[in-house]
Design a protein around this motif. Structure first.
Motif, short mmCIF file in Angstrom:
data_model
loop_
_atom_site.label_atom_id
_atom_site.label_comp_id
_atom_site.label_asym_id
_atom_site.label_seq_id
_atom_site.Cartn_x
_atom_site.Cartn_y
_atom_site.Cartn_z
N ASN A 205 -3.99 18.71 8.67
CA ASN A 205 -3.06 17.53 8.31
C ASN A 205 -1.85 17.95 8.92
OD1 ASN A 205 -3.74 16.77 4.66
ND2 ASN A 205 -4.88 16.01 6.49
N ILE A 206 -1.19 19.29 8.75
CA ILE A 206 -0.10 19.71 9.24
C ILE A 206 0.08 19.39 10.98
CG2 ILE A 206 1.38 21.51 9.79
CD1 ILE A 206 0.82 22.41 6.94
N LEU A 207 -1.04 19.77 11.60
CA LEU A 207 -1.36 19.80 12.95
C LEU A 207 -1.04 18.42 13.33
CD1 LEU A 207 -4.29 21.96 13.85
CD2 LEU A 207 -1.71 22.59 14.21
N GLU A 208 -1.70 17.50 12.53
CA GLU A 208 -1.59 15.77 12.91
C GLU A 208 -0.03 15.57 12.63
OE1 GLU A 208 -4.43 14.20 10.26
OE2 GLU A 208 -5.51 13.66 11.91
N LEU B 173 0.90 -1.24 -0.03
CA LEU B 173 0.07 -0.16 0.03
C LEU B 173 0.82 1.18 -0.10
CD1 LEU B 173 -2.61 -1.02 2.62
CD2 LEU B 173 -2.71 -1.02 0.13
N MET B 174 0.45 2.31 -0.48
CA MET B 174 0.98 3.48 -0.44
C MET B 174 1.62 3.91 1.06
SD MET B 174 1.77 5.75 -2.68
CE MET B 174 0.73 5.90 -3.85
N TYR C 4 5.59 14.25 -1.70
CA TYR C 4 5.66 13.78 -0.13
C TYR C 4 6.65 12.72 -0.01
CZ TYR C 4 4.30 12.45 4.45
OH TYR C 4 4.22 12.12 5.88
N LEU C 5 6.55 11.66 -0.84
CA LEU C 5 7.34 10.51 -0.66
C LEU C 5 8.70 11.06 -1.24
CD1 LEU C 5 5.24 7.49 -1.87
CD2 LEU C 5 5.53 8.07 0.38
N GLY C 6 8.95 12.02 -1.74
CA GLY C 6 10.40 12.74 -2.36
C GLY C 6 10.65 13.64 -1.19
N GLN C 7 10.19 13.47 0.08
CA GLN C 7 10.52 14.29 1.20
C GLN C 7 10.16 15.86 1.10
OE1 GLN C 7 13.98 12.20 2.00
NE2 GLN C 7 12.83 10.73 3.58
N HIS C 8 9.26 16.42 0.03
CA HIS C 8 8.96 17.65 0.24
C HIS C 8 8.34 17.89 1.37
CE1 HIS C 8 9.97 18.74 -4.21
NE2 HIS C 8 10.28 17.64 -4.07
N PRO C 9 8.50 18.91 2.27
CA PRO C 9 7.85 19.25 3.43
C PRO C 9 6.27 19.57 2.97
CG PRO C 9 9.64 20.61 3.58
CD PRO C 9 9.71 19.96 2.14
N LEU C 10 5.38 18.95 3.91
CA LEU C 10 3.70 19.08 3.56
C LEU C 10 3.28 20.26 3.46
CD1 LEU C 10 1.74 16.97 3.13
CD2 LEU C 10 1.05 17.41 5.71
N ASP D 75 -10.21 15.94 -2.92
CA ASP D 75 -10.29 14.51 -2.68
C ASP D 75 -8.83 14.14 -2.48
OD1 ASP D 75 -12.96 14.44 -2.55
OD2 ASP D 75 -13.14 13.78 -4.51
N SER D 76 -7.95 14.60 -3.57
CA SER D 76 -6.37 14.04 -3.41
C SER D 76 -5.78 14.38 -1.97
CB SER D 76 -5.91 14.71 -4.58
OG SER D 76 -5.55 16.20 -4.43
N LEU D 77 -6.28 15.65 -1.69
CA LEU D 77 -5.57 15.77 -0.17
C LEU D 77 -6.01 14.70 0.88
CD1 LEU D 77 -6.24 19.66 -0.26
CD2 LEU D 77 -4.18 18.56 -0.18
N ILE D 78 -7.24 14.23 0.55
CA ILE D 78 -7.82 13.45 1.78
C ILE D 78 -7.14 12.07 1.44
CG2 ILE D 78 -9.91 12.12 2.29
CD1 ILE D 78 -11.30 14.78 2.01
N ARG D 79 -6.94 11.82 0.25
CA ARG D 79 -6.05 10.55 0.14
C ARG D 79 -4.65 10.66 0.33
NH1 ARG D 79 -7.90 7.41 -5.59
NH2 ARG D 79 -10.14 7.65 -5.16
N LEU D 80 -4.12 11.70 0.29
CA LEU D 80 -2.76 12.10 0.79
C LEU D 80 -2.66 11.76 2.21
CD1 LEU D 80 0.27 12.89 0.12
CD2 LEU D 80 -0.57 15.27 0.64
N GLN D 81 -3.46 12.15 2.92
CA GLN D 81 -3.70 11.98 4.68
C GLN D 81 -3.48 10.58 4.64
OE1 GLN D 81 -7.63 13.27 5.75
NE2 GLN D 81 -6.72 13.77 7.94
N GLY D 82 -4.00 9.78 3.83
CA GLY D 82 -3.57 8.21 4.13
C GLY D 82 -2.31 7.75 4.17
N ILE D 83 -1.31 8.46 3.46
CA ILE D 83 -0.19 7.81 3.53
C ILE D 83 0.88 8.60 4.58
CG2 ILE D 83 -0.15 7.23 1.25
CD1 ILE D 83 1.55 9.63 0.57
N ILE D 84 0.33 9.94 5.14
CA ILE D 84 1.04 10.64 6.17
C ILE D 84 1.33 9.77 7.42
CG2 ILE D 84 0.97 12.56 7.50
CD1 ILE D 84 -0.62 14.18 5.14
#
Ligand code: B12
Length: 288
Positions: A194-197, A45-46, A112-118, A156-165
């Motif tokens: 997301n950032i607070l989490e 999974l991601m 994100y996976l390339g380590q750019h800060p959120l 929606d793409s942000l919500i999905r991104l949340q899944g891999i943070i």
């Protein structure tokens, strides 16, 4: 597993820039998690890749999230590696207007996976992309329905991104993210959450059009040290100001600090000791 994007070992090897045998070894050593199918195949999974990157990937090494199926994928992957935000903004806006969620998500995941800060992804890509949609709508280059499809795809793409943070399990505090009763804009607030989490806060997110009639319930239940109030569209200034003051009364009782943001904040009277800061960038959400 249906509907959830997963990768096989070959794809993971390509993404992480290693051989398939290395992927196999890492799963055996427990460095890289996976799911084993009944037939003994590994599926990833991601979130598994996200955890691996967080725990093991060195800063200077390269992650290639695009499955590299064609010339275009190669191009996007190159722009991600080069931090070419102007190019990526154009690309995300175009894909969002076509409702190509998968494509927008690939860019976010790749960064994100390339380590750019959120916060950087939000300030340098998502905010300008949304502003571009607003501008196009304002200039009559887009109808309201087109703008809806575009902004919803980004949301929606942000919500999905949340899944891999990878969210820390140790919490440093509790924060409510709140929209007022006439506020529909919630994308910025979602990014704040997301950032607070990521910083380690337990976040309580109220969503669009939050009726604050019983707001004391949320304070009593969650006992937040912080409240983040989002205010973009002010329909009735008097009503919005009254809602703000009601929330501030609760902040006094529960010793809660308030942080505000959004284009409508400048219309409000903000002289209250519980107001810690007005924030206008995601970098500052990360910092303060
Ligand atoms: C997407 C969008 C929508 C979507 C919202 C979907 C959703 N789920 O959020 C939809 C289509 C539903 C919508 C509806 C409306 N919208 Co609209 N929308 C936008 C758009 C294109 C993007 C908003 C956005 O998410 N921006 C991205 C964020 C990150 O950027 P930002 O808002 O500038 O925020 C920055 C800071 O202020 C800070 N921040 C923002 N919020 C918060 C919150 C906290 C807690 C913190 C710490 C920081 C923070 O972070 C950002 C960093 O720079 C903007 C255009 C624009 N220029 O923003 C118009 C815009 C905001 N909308 C506008 C309007 C007028 C409306 C409507 C009234 C339209 C209508 N006539 O129906 C309705 C509002 C209904 C309502 N009751 O709220 C106006 C607002 C003008 C104003 N403030 O006076 C804008 C600016 C468009 C325009 N140029 O006229 N909209």
């Amino acid at each position: 597993m249906e509907g959830i994007r997963h990768f096989n070992s070959i794809e993971v090897a390509r993404i992480l820039g290693v051989n398939v045998s290395t992927v196999k070894r890492w799963t055996e050593e427990g460095k890289l998690e996976c799911i084993k199918t009944a037939g003994g195949h590994r599926k990833f999974l991601m979130a598994h890749l996200g955890d691996y990157v967080k725990n093991y990937k060195k800063k200077h090494t390269i992650i290639n999230l695009f499955p590299m199926e064609d010339e275009n994928d190669l191009q996007i992957s190159y722009r991600i590696l080069k931090h070419d935000y102007p190019f990526l903004i154009d690309y995300v806006v175009t894909q969002a207007l076509e409702s190509r969620l998968e494509k927008v998500q690939q860019v976010l995941n790749g960064l994100y996976l390339g380590q750019h800060p959120l916060h950087k992804i939000y300030d340098r890509l998502i905010t300008p992309a949304l502003h571009r949609l607003g501008q196009m709508w304002h200039n009559d280059e887009l109808s309201i329905i087109e703008e809806h499809f575009g902004s919803q795809t980004i949301r929606d793409s942000l919500i999905r991104l949340q899944g891999i943070i990878s969210i820390p399990s140790e919490k440093i505090g509790r924060a409510i993210c709140l929209n007022l009763s006439t506020e529909l804009h919630d994308i910025a607030l979602k990014m704040v959450a997301n950032i607070l989490e990521l910083r380690g806060y337990q976040v309580y997110f109220s969503g669009q059009f939050t009726d604050i009639f019983k707001i004391e319930y949320a304070f009593e239940k969650f006992r937040p040290e912080r409240i983040y109030l989002s205010c973009t569209w002010v329909e009735d200034l008097e009503k919005t100001q009254a809602e703000l003051e009601k929330i501030l009364k609760n902040c006094d009782i529960y010793n809660t600090s308030m942080y505000l943001g959004g284009q409508g904040v400048r219309l409000l009277k903000l002289d209250h000791p519980r107001i810690a800061r007005v924030i206008d960038s995601f970098e500052d959400v990360q910092r303060y």
